[in-house]
Scaffold this motif. Structure first.
Motif, PDB file in Angstrom:
ATOM      1  N   UNK A   1     -11.285   4.709  -3.700  1.00 32.80           N
ATOM      2  CA  UNK A   1     -11.606   5.349  -2.277  1.00 32.80           C
ATOM      3  C   UNK A   1     -12.077   4.189  -1.510  1.00 32.80           C
ATOM      4  N   UNK A   2     -11.974   2.978  -1.715  1.00 35.01           N
ATOM      5  CA  UNK A   2     -12.429   1.964  -0.666  1.00 35.01           C
ATOM      6  C   UNK A   2     -11.133   1.834  -0.049  1.00 35.01           C
ATOM      7  N   UNK A   3      -9.866   2.128  -0.310  1.00 32.08           N
ATOM      8  CA  UNK A   3      -8.510   1.990   0.251  1.00 32.08           C
ATOM      9  C   UNK A   3      -8.805   2.901   1.530  1.00 32.08           C
ATOM     10  N   UNK A   4      -8.538   2.363   2.937  1.00 26.41           N
ATOM     11  CA  UNK A   4      -8.907   3.110   3.990  1.00 26.41           C
ATOM     12  C   UNK A   4      -7.817   4.333   4.234  1.00 26.41           C
ATOM     13  N   UNK A   5      -6.667   4.076   3.643  1.00 19.29           N
ATOM     14  CA  UNK A   5      -5.736   5.389   3.721  1.00 19.29           C
ATOM     15  C   UNK A   5      -6.093   6.456   2.753  1.00 19.29           C
ATOM     16  N   UNK A   6      -6.619   6.058   1.426  1.00 21.98           N
ATOM     17  CA  UNK A   6      -7.061   6.977   0.480  1.00 21.98           C
ATOM     18  C   UNK A   6      -8.496   7.638   1.113  1.00 21.98           C
ATOM     19  N   UNK A   7      -9.338   6.743   1.693  1.00 15.15           N
ATOM     20  CA  UNK A   7     -10.453   7.416   2.137  1.00 15.15           C
ATOM     21  C   UNK A   7     -10.093   8.771   2.924  1.00 15.15           C
TER      22      UNK A   7
ATOM     23  N   UNK B   1      -7.081  10.335   3.389  1.00 14.98           N
ATOM     24  CA  UNK B   1      -6.522  11.545   2.743  1.00 14.98           C
ATOM     25  C   UNK B   1      -7.629  12.122   1.887  1.00 14.98           C
ATOM     26  N   UNK B   2      -8.549  11.489   1.278  1.00 14.07           N
ATOM     27  CA  UNK B   2      -9.580  12.329   0.496  1.00 14.07           C
ATOM     28  C   UNK B   2     -10.481  13.227   1.660  1.00 14.07           C
ATOM     29  N   UNK B   3     -10.546  12.846   2.895  1.00 10.51           N
ATOM     30  CA  UNK B   3     -11.256  13.621   3.794  1.00 10.51           C
ATOM     31  C   UNK B   3     -10.556  14.678   4.024  1.00 10.51           C
ATOM     32  N   UNK B   4      -9.157  14.462   4.328  1.00  9.08           N
ATOM     33  CA  UNK B   4      -8.343  15.847   4.518  1.00  9.08           C
ATOM     34  C   UNK B   4      -8.233  16.650   3.419  1.00  9.08           C
ATOM     35  N   UNK B   5      -8.328  16.078   2.358  1.00  8.11           N
ATOM     36  CA  UNK B   5      -8.356  16.935   1.051  1.00  8.11           C
ATOM     37  C   UNK B   5      -9.461  17.672   1.033  1.00  8.11           C
ATOM     38  N   UNK B   6     -10.771  17.142   1.200  1.00  7.39           N
ATOM     39  CA  UNK B   6     -11.892  17.842   1.113  1.00  7.39           C
ATOM     40  C   UNK B   6     -11.926  18.948   2.238  1.00  7.39           C
ATOM     41  N   UNK B   7     -11.370  18.901   3.469  1.00  2.00           N
ATOM     42  CA  UNK B   7     -11.127  19.922   4.337  1.00  2.00           C
ATOM     43  C   UNK B   7     -10.342  20.840   4.220  1.00  2.00           C
ATOM     44  N   UNK B   8      -9.125  20.679   3.735  1.00  2.00           N
ATOM     45  CA  UNK B   8      -7.930  21.541   3.453  1.00  2.00           C
ATOM     46  C   UNK B   8      -8.030  22.274   2.244  1.00  2.00           C
ATOM     47  N   UNK B   9      -8.460  21.686   1.093  1.00  2.00           N
ATOM     48  CA  UNK B   9      -8.401  22.330  -0.335  1.00  2.00           C
ATOM     49  C   UNK B   9      -9.853  23.111  -0.334  1.00  2.00           C
ATOM     50  N   UNK B  10      -9.902  24.088  -1.350  1.00  2.00           N
ATOM     51  CA  UNK B  10     -11.152  24.866  -1.681  1.00  2.00           C
ATOM     52  C   UNK B  10     -11.035  25.299  -3.065  1.00  2.00           C
ATOM     53  N   UNK B  11     -12.152  26.229  -3.476  1.00  2.00           N
ATOM     54  CA  UNK B  11     -11.992  26.755  -4.703  1.00  2.00           C
ATOM     55  C   UNK B  11     -10.914  27.517  -5.112  1.00  2.00           C
ATOM     56  N   UNK B  12     -10.802  27.265  -6.306  1.00  2.00           N
ATOM     57  CA  UNK B  12      -9.381  28.047  -6.999  1.00  2.00           C
ATOM     58  C   UNK B  12     -10.179  29.072  -8.179  1.00  2.00           C
ATOM     59  N   UNK B  13     -10.159  30.392  -7.827  1.00  2.00           N
ATOM     60  CA  UNK B  13     -10.501  31.258  -9.002  1.00  2.00           C
ATOM     61  C   UNK B  13      -9.311  31.839  -9.705  1.00  2.00           C
TER      62      UNK B  13
ATOM     63  N   UNK C   1       1.006  -1.102  -0.010  1.00  2.00           N
ATOM     64  CA  UNK C   1       0.026  -0.024  -0.109  1.00  2.00           C
ATOM     65  C   UNK C   1       0.665   1.379   0.016  1.00  2.00           C
ATOM     66  N   UNK C   2       0.453   2.104  -0.801  1.00  2.00           N
ATOM     67  CA  UNK C   2       1.119   3.384  -1.005  1.00  2.00           C
ATOM     68  C   UNK C   2       0.899   4.390   0.063  1.00  2.00           C
ATOM     69  N   UNK C   3       1.822   5.313   0.014  1.00  2.00           N
ATOM     70  CA  UNK C   3       1.512   6.511   0.938  1.00  2.00           C
ATOM     71  C   UNK C   3       1.217   7.831   0.239  1.00  2.00           C
ATOM     72  N   UNK C   4       0.604   7.593  -0.816  1.00  2.00           N
ATOM     73  CA  UNK C   4       0.206   9.005  -1.584  1.00  2.00           C
ATOM     74  C   UNK C   4      -0.633   9.992  -0.663  1.00  2.00           C
ATOM     75  N   UNK C   5      -0.571  10.945  -0.994  1.00  2.00           N
ATOM     76  CA  UNK C   5      -0.921  12.374  -0.228  1.00  2.00           C
ATOM     77  C   UNK C   5      -1.485  13.383  -1.190  1.00  2.00           C
ATOM     78  N   UNK C   6      -2.133  14.636  -0.312  1.00  2.00           N
ATOM     79  CA  UNK C   6      -2.430  15.593  -0.937  1.00  2.00           C
ATOM     80  C   UNK C   6      -1.451  16.296  -1.918  1.00  2.00           C
ATOM     81  N   UNK C   7      -0.134  16.338  -1.637  1.00  5.03           N
ATOM     82  CA  UNK C   7       0.845  16.624  -2.461  1.00  5.03           C
ATOM     83  C   UNK C   7       0.857  16.246  -3.926  1.00  5.03           C
ATOM     84  N   UNK C   8       0.587  14.850  -4.117  1.00  6.26           N
ATOM     85  CA  UNK C   8       0.346  14.411  -5.414  1.00  6.26           C
ATOM     86  C   UNK C   8      -0.910  14.927  -6.276  1.00  6.26           C
ATOM     87  N   UNK C   9      -1.890  15.091  -5.408  1.00  4.89           N
ATOM     88  CA  UNK C   9      -2.999  15.612  -6.061  1.00  4.89           C
ATOM     89  C   UNK C   9      -2.726  17.158  -6.458  1.00  4.89           C
ATOM     90  N   UNK C  10      -2.111  17.916  -5.726  1.00  9.65           N
ATOM     91  CA  UNK C  10      -1.788  19.202  -5.910  1.00  9.65           C
ATOM     92  C   UNK C  10      -0.866  19.268  -7.166  1.00  9.65           C
TER      93      UNK C  10
END
Length: 500
Positions: free
Chosen positions: A388-394, A396-408, A16-25
């Protein structure tokens, strides 16, 4: 024989990998690339079209071309990073050259009285992001790298952290990663390097202490990155009557990313058992992605044009592999066998970047010039790591949802023509993807350029500069050591266009 058996273990080692919000950005960010004309005008082409890189903003733009043409662009990328860490600022620069755009559009005018006046087919390659960069950080910190290993070791049993009778240390390293995960593997490195020790010499022990004593330590950290995120576009567009252009594109993305970091730490107390530590990490990522886009441009009158476009999510499929090496004055004698030739292979994973909406307006003053404005909206909180069924991804996705926002994003561009010469300028503003701009600040950029029209061909030169403040963490997890980076990226691009 030893090296051959290790290589076989590498090929079989997946966990299992340790992908994070940094990869998404990283893979959601599209820097201003493209033709020199596009860059010089700040990328504000959503209501204009008539440029191959404008297809990245609005796919209806290819129907604006009156002639078939091909273009090619090369750029020099200059990256400057001013890194503040502790009370020390270090400057680093990186230069690279690349062909960042090549493409062609083929235009057919209708020979009948059909209301569909024109169709256009275009193919284009654009470098969405050039990852070539270097970051140098140095200074004093009261958080040493021993805290990284203590963090991961907490709760890990001591037994698996020992090498077994007759077991090679590199085989143990791979086996722990494959079967027990990333945290246990990092704990193994810290223990074998003599940085951490168990509270009790018992295989069931799960508590550790540091062999390093210090009030503060001196750290030097270097991170080199290379690679690209590119986009190959297949486009179809058509002109309906005199005032409406419609288009669609299929986009095929390709990703290659390499990151190697080097940490050297010293300056411990004289009575400290640990006196020096080096810890290096290598990440290699490659993969592909797909997206599509739809758009329209309308002529309100001879002067005013408006445009609108939809860019779908980009669905990336990626694979990572990592390597590490570590040493200290207390490390076991065979620690050097854990090196960059010993590779951890991660399971394939996916990233879904959010969709983007763009609205545009332009004023065209005949042959004298134009002014154009684009506004884009992208909700980064919708980005996802998958499955999203991966617990670590789930989590991290909650963290992404809480941390990131709209980009204008706002882009403004202008062009003024004097006979065969075109003078251009532009400005862009991209809002931080983070709700808290202390992590990543807003991006501001300006650009300028000049073009000369030879009739059947055109030569364009562009200069663009962006600036952004970023809190860059030295490691993806374990400790929160971060440097405040002022990033200044400067591109100089030269492009050639030929009509036929």
């Amino acid at each position: 024989m030893k090296r051959i058996s290790t290589f076989i273990m590498v090929l079989a080692c997946t966990f299992a990998s340790a992908q994070t919000i940094d990869d998404v950005i990283r893979y959601s960010t599209e820097n201003l690339q493209g033709t020199a004309r596009f860059q010089a005008m700040g990328g504000a082409f959503g209501a204009l079209g008539g440029d191959l890189s404008a297809l990245n903003v609005n796919p209806a733009g290819s129907a604006v071309f009156n002639f078939s043409e091909i273009s090619i662009t090369g750029s020099n990328y200059h990256r400057k990073n001013d890194a503040l860490y502790g009370n020390t600022t270090r400057n680093s620069t990186d230069n690279s050259l690349d062909f960042n755009q090549i493409g062609g559009v083929f235009v057919w005018n209708s020979a009948t009285d059909s209301p569909w006046k024109k169709i256009a087919l275009a193919v284009n390659y654009d470098l969405v992001e050039n990852f070539d960069n270097q970051l140098v950080v140095s200074g004093n910190s009261n958080v040493g790298i021993d805290n990284y290993f203590l963090n991961f070791a907490d709760g890990e049993p001591l037994g698996p952290l020992r090498t077994q009778q007759g077991e090679y240390i590199e085989d143990a390293y791979l086996d722990i990663g494959a079967n027990l995960g990333y945290s246990a593997q990092q704990a193994f490195l810290g223990f074998q390097a003599g940085i951490i020790e168990p509270v009790e010499d018992d295989d069931q022990n799960t508590s550790y202490f540091s062999n390093a004593q210090y009030g503060s330590v001196n750290q030097r950290y270097v991170r080199n990155t290379s690679g690209y995120n590119s986009k190959f576009t297949l486009n179809f567009a058509s002109q309906y009557k005199e005032d409406l252009y419609l288009g669609a594109s299929l986009n095929f993305h390709s990703v290659l990313y390499d990151r190697v970091s080097y940490l050297d730490e010293e300056g411990y107390d004289t009575e400290s058992d640990i006196q020096s530590i080096s810890f290096d990490n290598l990440l290699h990522t490659e993969g592909y992605g797909f997206s599509f886009s739809l758009g329209a441009i309308a002529k309100v009158n001879q002067t005013v044009r408006v445009g609108a476009s939809y860019q779908s999510p980009t669905w990336y499929t990626l694979t990572d592999d990592t390597s590490q090496r570590i040493n200290s004055n207390l490390a076991v004698t065979d620690i050097d066998f854990i090196n960059f030739t010993i590779v951890n292979l991660y399971d394939e994973y996916k990233i879904k970047t959010p969709e983007k909406y763009t609205g545009s307006v332009a004023l065209v003053f005949g042959q004298d010039g134009l002014i154009s404005f684009d506004y884009s909206y992208q909700d980064m909180s919708k980005a996802e790591l998958r499955p999203t069924s991966d617990p670590s991804f789930a989590a991290e996705n909650d963290f992404i949802s809480d941390t990131l926002g709209a980009v204008n994003s706002f882009r403004v561009g202008g062009e003024y023509r004097i006979d065969q010469v075109s003078l251009r300028g532009g400005y862009r503003y991209d809002q931080s993807p983070y709700e808290d701009t202390d992590f990543v600040g807003d991006l501001n950029g300006f650009s300028a350029g000049i073009g000369y029209n030879f009739g059947a061909s055109r030569l364009d030169l562009a200069y663009s500069r962006t600036e952004q403040d970023v809190n860059s963490y030295l490691f993806d997890g374990g400790i929160d050591s971060a440097a405040l980076i002022n990033r200044i990226n400067t591109n100089i691009s030269l492009g050639y266009t030929l009509k036929f």
